[in-house]
Design an enzyme around this catalytic site. Structure first.
Site, PDB file in Angstrom:
ATOM      1  N   ASP A 107     -10.780   7.476   0.599  1.00  0.00           N
ATOM      2  CA  ASP A 107      -9.852   8.441   1.206  1.00  0.00           C
ATOM      3  C   ASP A 107      -9.878   8.315   2.735  1.00  0.00           C
ATOM      4  OD1 ASP A 107      -8.035  10.480   1.357  1.00  0.00           O
ATOM      5  OD2 ASP A 107      -9.474  12.079   0.923  1.00  0.00           O
ATOM      6  N   LEU A 160     -20.334  -9.015 -10.966  1.00  0.00           N
ATOM      7  CA  LEU A 160     -19.824  -7.661 -10.702  1.00  0.00           C
ATOM      8  C   LEU A 160     -18.506  -7.393 -11.440  1.00  0.00           C
ATOM      9  CD1 LEU A 160     -19.987  -5.061  -8.759  1.00  0.00           C
ATOM     10  CD2 LEU A 160     -18.270  -6.278  -7.415  1.00  0.00           C
ATOM     11  N   HIS A 195      -3.598   1.822   4.976  1.00  0.00           N
ATOM     12  CA  HIS A 195      -3.799   1.251   3.630  1.00  0.00           C
ATOM     13  C   HIS A 195      -4.125  -0.244   3.733  1.00  0.00           C
ATOM     14  CE1 HIS A 195      -2.665   5.006   1.958  1.00  0.00           C
ATOM     15  NE2 HIS A 195      -1.375   4.904   2.217  1.00  0.00           N
TER      16      HIS A 195
HETATM   17  C1  FPP Z   1      -6.136   7.786   0.070  1.00  0.00           C
HETATM   18  O1  FPP Z   1      -6.032   7.921   1.463  1.00  0.00           O
HETATM   19  C2  FPP Z   1      -5.943   6.389  -0.273  1.00  0.00           C
HETATM   20  C3  FPP Z   1      -5.039   5.938  -1.150  1.00  0.00           C
HETATM   21  C4  FPP Z   1      -4.152   6.802  -1.933  1.00  0.00           C
HETATM   22  C5  FPP Z   1      -4.867   4.490  -1.373  1.00  0.00           C
HETATM   23  C6  FPP Z   1      -6.145   3.751  -1.393  1.00  0.00           C
HETATM   24  C7  FPP Z   1      -5.859   2.301  -1.373  1.00  0.00           C
HETATM   25  C8  FPP Z   1      -6.593   1.414  -0.690  1.00  0.00           C
HETATM   26  C9  FPP Z   1      -7.806   1.762   0.061  1.00  0.00           C
HETATM   27  C10 FPP Z   1      -6.253  -0.010  -0.749  1.00  0.00           C
HETATM   28  C11 FPP Z   1      -6.432  -0.489  -2.136  1.00  0.00           C
HETATM   29  C12 FPP Z   1      -6.549  -1.907  -2.213  1.00  0.00           C
HETATM   30  C13 FPP Z   1      -6.297  -2.602  -3.314  1.00  0.00           C
HETATM   31  C14 FPP Z   1      -6.671  -4.002  -3.332  1.00  0.00           C
HETATM   32  C15 FPP Z   1      -5.641  -2.045  -4.495  1.00  0.00           C
HETATM   33  P1  FPP Z   1      -4.835   8.787   2.040  1.00  0.00           P
HETATM   34  O2  FPP Z   1      -3.662   7.912   2.169  1.00  0.00           O
HETATM   35  O3  FPP Z   1      -4.621   9.990   1.188  1.00  0.00           O
HETATM   36  O4  FPP Z   1      -5.412   9.184   3.435  1.00  0.00           O
HETATM   37  P2  FPP Z   1      -5.224  10.588   4.175  1.00  0.00           P
HETATM   38  O5  FPP Z   1      -5.875  11.624   3.304  1.00  0.00           O
HETATM   39  O6  FPP Z   1      -5.944  10.393   5.467  1.00  0.00           O
HETATM   40  O7  FPP Z   1      -3.759  10.813   4.337  1.00  0.00           O
END
Ligand code: FPP
Length: 255
Positions: A35, A146, A52
């Site tokens: 997050d 893994l 992201h």
């Molecule tokens: C939450 O942060 C994150 C997500 C919904 C997406 C997570 C995805 C990645 C870390 C990349 C994934 C990689 C692959 C290879 C699939 P948020 O966007 O809600 O952040 P915020 O709370 O600060 O708005």
């Protein structure tokens, strides 16, 4: 005799006096709620998708950290059933990330014996996402290092409802008897069938909630929270979590 993994260099303000990771008490299954991508980008005046993208690169670093530290299963919450509510441009970007990640890193993951799998409603993903992931699953299916398990279009309540529906149908057609239904059998109807429950659940960015992630499976998991935003997460912080886990006494309701 337990071996000690390489010494963990502490940050100056680290309150732990000792951060050696003992090989004997490693959490075998680590699940992470990644997050804070949006806030990371906002702090830099960048669009959310930049967070992201950076988060995707951190996935690679944490896969390596998990391997280095003898974790066996890494389950990453990459897209929830609720994330469809986000603006279309962000959803489209998130749906392209698995393909981009695999395009860059699949050869290295194969070389390192990593097996790729997913949990969640795979059918409803866009075709290009499904194809890239299916290709990676097929290419890595015989690997026994893994397990890199992406939770994609995953929601725990959906998963549980789906299990209940399947169980009901199996009881209706006498494939399952109600007397045989216990916690173990119920678990077999979940996406995580065959997987041990997470030993350690990490959530980044300072939020302390589960957000519909693995509600059944984390009944006895240890939780570890950090204020660090996912794009700033790294092996050193991952090892802090492992070290903290190693100090915990898991009693599973016993004494
Ligand atoms: C939450 O942060 C994150 C997500 C919904 C997406 C997570 C995805 C990645 C870390 C990349 C994934 C990689 C692959 C290879 C699939 P948020 O966007 O809600 O952040 P915020 O709370 O600060 O708005």
């Amino acid at each position: 005799m337990s071996m000690k993994l390489p010494f963990f260099k502490k940050k100056q303000n680290d309150i732990n006096s000792q951060c050696d990771i003992e090989e004997k008490n490693i959490p075998k299954h680590v699940a992470i709620i990644m997050d804070g991508n949006g806030r990371w980008a906002k702090k830099r005046g960048l669009p959310r998708i930049a967070g992201h993208k950076e988060g995707m690169n951190v996935v690679k670093e944490i896969v390596k950290a998990a391997r280095n530290n003898h974790v066996e299963i890494l389950t990453l919450y990459a897209f929830s059933t609720e994330n469809w509510k986000r603006p279309k441009t962000e959803v489209d970007f998130l749906m392209r990330l698995p393909k981009e990640f695999l395009h860059i890193y699949l050869p290295e993951l194969i070389e390192n014996n990593v097996r790729i799998d997913t949990i969640g409603n795979f059918t409803d993903l866009p075709n290009h996402t499904k194809e890239a992931i299916q290709y990676a699953k097929d290419k890595t299916k015989n690997n026994n290092g893994l397990l890199l398990n992406f939770a994609l279009n995953y929601g725990s309540r959906f998963e549980i409802m789906r299990a209940i529906k399947e169980i009901t149908m199996d009881i209706d057609c006498s494939k399952l008897s109600i007397d045989a239904l216990d916690e173990k059998v119920f678990s077999e109807y979940l996406y995580t069938t065959g997987l041990r429950d997470p030993d350690l659940l990490i959530r980044t960015s300072g939020e302390q909630r589960l957000s519909n992630f693995l509600l059944w499976q984390v009944a006895y998991s240890e939780f570890w929270f950090t204020d660090v935003l996912w794009p700033d997460f790294n092996e050193e912080i991952f090892r802090e979590a492992l070290h903290d886990y190693q100090q915990r006494k898991r009693r599973y309701g016993g004494i």
